[in-house]
Write a protein that holds these residues in place. Structure first.
Motif, mmCIF file in Angstrom:
data_model
loop_
_atom_site.group_PDB
_atom_site.id
_atom_site.type_symbol
_atom_site.label_atom_id
_atom_site.label_comp_id
_atom_site.label_asym_id
_atom_site.label_seq_id
_atom_site.Cartn_x
_atom_site.Cartn_y
_atom_site.Cartn_z
ATOM 1 N N ILE A 112 0.972 -1.229 0.097
ATOM 2 C CA ILE A 112 0.059 0.135 0.012
ATOM 3 C C ILE A 112 0.785 1.304 0.095
ATOM 4 N N SER A 113 1.861 1.235 0.898
ATOM 5 C CA SER A 113 2.717 2.279 1.125
ATOM 6 C C SER A 113 3.613 2.759 -0.456
ATOM 7 N N ARG A 114 3.720 1.542 -1.143
ATOM 8 C CA ARG A 114 4.531 1.739 -2.442
ATOM 9 C C ARG A 114 3.549 2.398 -3.591
ATOM 10 N N LEU A 115 2.182 1.983 -3.322
ATOM 11 C CA LEU A 115 1.106 2.722 -4.135
ATOM 12 C C LEU A 115 1.092 4.184 -3.759
ATOM 13 N N ASP A 116 1.133 4.760 -2.614
ATOM 14 C CA ASP A 116 1.092 5.986 -2.281
ATOM 15 C C ASP A 116 2.313 6.547 -2.831
ATOM 16 N N LEU A 220 -10.636 7.498 7.799
ATOM 17 C CA LEU A 220 -10.707 7.936 6.386
ATOM 18 C C LEU A 220 -9.747 7.349 5.411
ATOM 19 N N ALA A 221 -8.623 7.089 6.014
ATOM 20 C CA ALA A 221 -7.403 6.777 5.244
ATOM 21 C C ALA A 221 -7.285 5.433 5.112
ATOM 22 N N GLY A 222 -7.722 4.692 6.176
ATOM 23 C CA GLY A 222 -7.187 3.133 6.499
ATOM 24 C C GLY A 222 -5.806 2.985 6.634
ATOM 25 N N MET A 223 -5.555 1.614 6.376
ATOM 26 C CA MET A 223 -4.178 1.170 6.975
ATOM 27 C C MET A 223 -2.936 1.245 5.929
ATOM 28 N N GLY A 224 -1.910 1.620 6.427
ATOM 29 C CA GLY A 224 -0.750 1.580 5.387
ATOM 30 C C GLY A 224 -0.628 2.612 4.773
ATOM 31 N N ARG A 225 -1.232 3.886 4.829
ATOM 32 C CA ARG A 225 -1.144 5.073 4.223
ATOM 33 C C ARG A 225 0.104 5.848 4.387
ATOM 34 N N LEU A 226 0.722 6.097 3.229
ATOM 35 C CA LEU A 226 2.021 7.101 3.551
ATOM 36 C C LEU A 226 1.734 8.552 3.056
ATOM 37 N N VAL A 227 2.630 9.456 3.718
ATOM 38 C CA VAL A 227 2.192 10.980 3.487
ATOM 39 C C VAL A 227 3.872 11.624 3.638
ATOM 40 N N PRO A 228 3.917 12.744 2.603
ATOM 41 C CA PRO A 228 5.203 13.061 2.804
ATOM 42 C C PRO A 228 5.249 14.259 3.859
ATOM 43 N N VAL A 229 6.480 14.345 4.440
ATOM 44 C CA VAL A 229 6.540 15.371 5.831
ATOM 45 C C VAL A 229 7.599 16.188 5.804
ATOM 46 N N MET A 245 6.399 9.357 5.632
ATOM 47 C CA MET A 245 5.999 8.704 6.788
ATOM 48 C C MET A 245 4.666 8.053 6.752
ATOM 49 N N LEU A 246 4.210 7.046 7.636
ATOM 50 C CA LEU A 246 2.812 6.431 7.476
ATOM 51 C C LEU A 246 2.147 7.396 8.187
ATOM 52 N N TRP A 247 1.023 7.472 7.522
ATOM 53 C CA TRP A 247 -0.160 8.469 8.097
ATOM 54 C C TRP A 247 -0.588 8.270 9.587
ATOM 55 N N ASP A 248 -0.691 6.971 9.786
ATOM 56 C CA ASP A 248 -0.899 6.439 11.448
ATOM 57 C C ASP A 248 0.175 7.062 12.139
ATOM 58 N N GLU A 249 1.670 6.706 11.963
ATOM 59 C CA GLU A 249 2.578 7.392 12.588
ATOM 60 C C GLU A 249 2.653 8.789 12.793
ATOM 61 N N PHE A 250 2.280 9.671 11.754
ATOM 62 C CA PHE A 250 2.239 10.951 11.744
ATOM 63 C C PHE A 250 1.250 11.397 12.814
ATOM 64 N N LEU A 251 -0.090 10.996 12.756
ATOM 65 C CA LEU A 251 -0.985 11.402 13.428
ATOM 66 C C LEU A 251 -0.675 11.245 15.010
ATOM 67 N N ASP A 252 -0.053 9.838 15.186
ATOM 68 C CA ASP A 252 0.380 9.737 16.868
ATOM 69 C C ASP A 252 1.674 10.834 16.958
ATOM 70 N N THR A 253 2.543 10.787 16.147
ATOM 71 C CA THR A 253 3.607 11.949 16.355
ATOM 72 C C THR A 253 2.931 13.155 16.819
ATOM 73 N N LEU A 254 2.181 13.767 15.938
ATOM 74 C CA LEU A 254 1.508 15.131 16.114
ATOM 75 C C LEU A 254 0.946 15.214 17.638
ATOM 76 N N SER A 255 0.105 14.260 17.873
ATOM 77 C CA SER A 255 -0.475 14.153 19.081
ATOM 78 C C SER A 255 0.310 14.226 20.262
ATOM 79 N N ARG A 256 1.479 13.362 20.191
ATOM 80 C CA ARG A 256 2.423 13.444 21.310
ATOM 81 C C ARG A 256 3.164 14.840 21.305
ATOM 82 N N GLN A 257 3.633 15.548 20.110
ATOM 83 C CA GLN A 257 4.387 16.657 19.938
ATOM 84 C C GLN A 257 3.478 17.808 20.595
#
Length: 446
Positions: A112-116, A220-229, A245-257
């Motif tokens: 999935i990430s490769r497709l992103d 809304l994104a589902g699992m495995g999605r990748l975004v540029p940061v 970066m994985l979208w889920d990881e980005f959201l988690d990082t943003l919440s912690r920051q």
């Protein structure tokens, strides 16, 4: 992973293979400018026992050639096409080879990430390729379940405004009491900046589908999605970088920051067409009619022309924690800026202040060096980023930039956008942004 669950992937793989082997196919013809060698290499890879390695090589070569073509201002369409198809075929090949459902999560996420990556890096190029990729991602997501420990730190972003220091400006950006009609916008209000307070309050993004909800953004994104940061607070700094970066990881990082103002590094999703990856997100907007009003070029920016795409409209998203800064710079389009989540301080100055904004000089002609975003490689005459940090005290600016106080500050404006506010400003205006807390914004160039 059952054999039946892989049938659709195998059929799609075979369909793309037939298309790729047809020299008369319009989509395949777009690969011809890359050269016979690269097309034949892609075809050979598909039937090779070492398909994974050879497709990975095609992806790598296409990426390198895309970069070189961009740096030399040449067309990179064929390389974007090659990159797109190689990513699709590589993911379908890997997905089709999976056997054990209990061990499928990590490799499917990789597919999935490769497709992103094809969406983010290549466009993606090719008629119908974006729709094909999005459908393929949904089908792959349906085959897996998230790991047990994939939990969200919190349901909503924590919004705790910082103290807003005064900026280097002399007046506030005017807030209009009423929404201008289209006629009055074109004839009068499109000449100078203004704010419409609460304009977005009816948007689904502010109500039924709140973008402040981490749970909603994740679902809304589902699992495995990748975004540029972007990594770092300010793209002018030497330690600034970009990565995927994985979208889920980005959201988690943003919440912690947001819970730790001193956490490092700052991660920021900036100026990215997130709607191309997550089409459902665009349904949460109500595009203002102003973007279709076709206002004339303003007096201070006679070289204006609208975006060159079919809609003459470019929409990007900005999502990051408090403290992220977009330094003072100019853009060549009219801009409607929608503040959906959080508070953001905006600084503006008109085009006539440009001689005193101390813009970075143009980038080196050495195309082997990475592009520095504060320099303008494609049109050095229009270097558009200022070296002045407009969010510090004037006393800190005076020594290095002696004419800024006299020639810029008297004409500069500043305001803090609240959630639901809409900002408008014309092309050529210098603008800087600073997030005061977790901020989710949408820019619309027209």
């Amino acid at each position: 992973m059952t054999s039946k669950s892989r049938d659709w992937a195998l059929k799609l793989y075979e369909t793309l293979l037939d298309q790729l082997n047809d020299d008369n196919n319009a989509v395949t013809k777009e690969l011809f400018p890359c050269g016979e060698h690269h097309l034949q290499r892609l075809r050979a890879a598909i039937s090779s026992a070492e398909i994974s390695t050879q497709l990975d090589d095609s992806i790598k070569v296409a990426h390198e050639q895309m970069f070189r073509a961009y740096r030399s201002s040449q067309s990179n369409l064929c390389w974007r096409r090659l990159y797109t198809d190689a990513c699709i075929l590589r993911s379908l090949s890997e997905f089709s080879s999976l056997e054990n459902a209990s061990q499928a999560y990590t490799p499917v996420v990789r597919c999935i990430s490769r497709l992103d990556q094809a969406i983010i890096i290549a466009g993606p190029a090719g008629e119908g390729r974006l729709e094909l990729i999005l459908d393929t991602i949904v089908s792959m997501q349906a085959s897996i379940r998230p790991p047990v420990d994939a939990t969200t730190p919190s349901n909503f972003f924590r919004l705790s405004p910082l103290v807003v220091p005064s900026a280097t400006s002399s007046t506030h950006i005017p807030a209009l009491p009423d929404q201008p009609s289209l006629t009055s916008f074109v004839t009068k209000y499109s000449r100078t900046p203004f704010i419409l307070r609460g304009f977005l309050n009816d948007w689904p993004a502010r109500n039924d589908h709140p973008w402040s909800s981490i749970q909603y953004l994740r679902s809304l994104a589902g699992m495995g999605r990748l975004v540029p940061v972007e990594v770092g607070q300010d793209y002018r700094n030497d330690d600034w970088d970009q990565r995927l970066m994985l979208w889920d990881e980005f959201l988690d990082t943003l919440s912690r920051q947001e819970g730790n103002k001193h956490s490092a590094p700052v991660i920021y999703l900036a100026q990215h067409d997130l709607f191309k990856q997550f089409p459902a997100l665009r349904d949460d907007l109500i595009i203002p009619d102003y973007v279709y009003a076709s206002p004339p070029a303003p007096d201070g920016y006679p070289m204006y022309s609208p975006p060159a795409n079919d809609d003459q409209l470019v929409i990007n998203t900005w999502l990051g924690p408090g403290g992220t800064v977009s330094p003072a710079h100019t853009d060549p389009f009219f801009n409607i800026y929608a503040q959906v989540v959080g508070r953001k301080t905006v600084w503006l100055a008109p085009p006539e202040t440009s001689p005193y904004m101390y813009a970075y000089s143009s980038a080196s002609d050495d195309t082997s060096q990475p592009h520095h975003p504060a320099a303008n490689n494609t049109n050095p005459a229009l270097s558009n980023t200022s070296r002045v940090d407009v969010f510090v005290r004037l006393e800190e600016i005076d020594t290095q930039f002696p004419h800024f106080r006299e020639h810029v500050v008297p004409h500069a404006m500043c305001a803090t956008l609240e959630p639901g506010d809409l900002l408008f400003f014309p092309p050529g205006w210098w603008h800087a942004m600073r997030s005061e807390e977790t901020s989710f914004s949408v820019s619309m160039w027209f």
